[in-house]
Design a protein around this motif. Sequence first.
Motif, short mmCIF file in Angstrom:
data_model
loop_
_atom_site.label_atom_id
_atom_site.label_comp_id
_atom_site.label_asym_id
_atom_site.label_seq_id
_atom_site.Cartn_x
_atom_site.Cartn_y
_atom_site.Cartn_z
N LEU A 1 1.12 -1.16 0.05
CA LEU A 1 0.16 0.13 0.01
C LEU A 1 1.13 1.23 0.05
N ASP A 2 0.27 2.52 -0.40
CA ASP A 2 0.89 3.64 -0.22
C ASP A 2 -0.16 4.78 -0.39
N LEU A 3 0.48 5.98 -0.04
CA LEU A 3 -0.71 6.99 -0.14
C LEU A 3 -1.63 7.19 -1.27
N GLY A 4 -1.23 6.81 -2.68
CA GLY A 4 -2.33 6.75 -3.44
C GLY A 4 -3.22 5.65 -3.18
N TRP A 5 -3.10 4.75 -2.59
CA TRP A 5 -4.09 3.62 -2.31
C TRP A 5 -5.03 4.29 -1.34
N ARG B 1 6.15 4.27 -9.59
CA ARG B 1 6.38 2.91 -8.81
C ARG B 1 6.58 3.37 -7.16
N THR B 2 5.44 3.15 -6.37
CA THR B 2 5.65 3.51 -5.13
C THR B 2 5.14 2.38 -4.12
N GLY B 3 5.70 2.25 -3.14
CA GLY B 3 5.10 1.25 -2.07
C GLY B 3 5.46 1.83 -0.60
N PRO B 4 5.04 0.77 0.18
CA PRO B 4 5.37 1.47 1.81
C PRO B 4 6.71 2.15 1.96
#
Length: 536
Positions: free
Chosen positions: A12-16, A177-180
């Motif tokens: 998950l990330d902020l976009g989620w 491409r982002t993640g926690p």
Amino acid sequence: MHNGRFQPFDGLDLGWLLATQAQARGAHPFIVFEPHDHPPVSIGYAAFHEQSRRLAAAMLQRGLRPGERVLLHMDNCIEFMLVWCACGLAGLVVVTTNTRSSEDELRYFADHSGAVAAFTQPRLAALVARSAPQLRWIAVTSHDGGEPAAQVQLPARGECFERLLEAAEPAPGPLARTGPDTPLAIQFTSGTTSRPKAVLWTHANALWAGRVNAVHEGLRVEDVHLCVLPTFHTNALAYSVLASLWMGATVVLQARFSSSRYWDVALRHGCTWASMMGFCYRALMQVERPAQHAFRQWGTAFCDPAVHRTFGIPTVSWWGMTETLTHGIVGVPHMGVRPGTIGRAAPEYGVRVVGEDGQWVEPGQTGTLQILGVPGLSLFQCYDGDRDSTARAFTHDGWFDTGDQILVHEDGLLQFADRRKDMLKVGGENVASSEIERVIGALPFVAEVAVIGRPHPMLDEVPVALVLPRADAPTPPAHLVELVLASCRAQLADFKVPREVHVVDEFPRANVNKIAKGQLREQWRARWAAASKEHA
């Protein structure tokens, strides 16, 4: 995963979070912005997500690349939060800075972070351009905290913020491409070194802040959270905005705190929650209060009976800092704690209070507060660009050493005892004495300087500079005081400028001839107390 273990935000990330709430809450107001002298402006969850994505796409179209840093030097407004979230969607790192910063301070922030672009407002655009000539471009809004600018003069490399929102609709799906674990944000926090440290948050840090703050506050989806503190600080950003975003609640965002407008705004929007600094509620005690309101809770630094007695509003007390994202010590929203105390150890962290020997202190004793968490999740990732400070911040067994002094009560309640060494609290702003001492100590006729805090009825305390001139200083004391104040005004934010400067003949000394700051504080506090009695 961290260290082979699953964590709450894997994948998950902020976009989620933004996309999830956009779908769940739709047109429900996310932020209602209340300018000082103009009608409110509202944006719903779906529209906020769409505009954040559009802004993120525009930044990428202008050549920014994931991982680069973007300076955000802006007062409270919807655009602030759009930029903050858009940077996350684009894989950029947003660097938030205090809009009261001097040119010297802002130059340090921009240089240390390596910022390549900036977002600001008309009143601050020229300052940003002078402080950071290396920026590729500077986006400038059309207003100053909701007040329309008579004329927007764009600096070199400048463009209108509104043009960025005209970018083509981005394609569905992630923009980067982002993640926690992806770096997300930097805030500069005062420490005991000569310069502020860059606290780096990840996407997981932001999600943790939102989720845990919402739990600590007992927030509900129908809540309306009034935010009057600056969003470039953790209190407003994490305790108010991110917590509300996590719950799908509404934030009523004021451009700045105003005791004369507070109740009008709160009543019109039916505000139910607010995070309050001491200087805010003390100011509100001086103005007329409504007979009824919708507030069910305020968050405060400690249980102050005067709040409930004066306003009829229960409080949840807490202790936290930029490095902890949320509260390591906290009360319970529906259960009060004893007056003067903060609360108990938060269940999400390890909490211990240790003496100088490193051992747990006994009930009734005071020691240093240390917090155990996971860097990049429940604690900040690191001090960006400063490995030594990051290493020194943790004990050999992995506990974050806050430096704050805490009194332990027999029943497990914890009470704030003293600030970390050489830290002042000026109207809600943390100020390191060393920052002021650095500026004054550089003056040619100053041999030594010590900055201490003088108690203040509204601001908690204000800085006072004690200056020992060099033996060969030709400058009369009065002239030296003028030089000290002029230098501080030129290089420091206004709240850091000493309210008093005193030329002294000597300092009390500790071992190795260091200034005995503790003894110095006691001497001057006694002097101020005696002066107050004379004037009473």
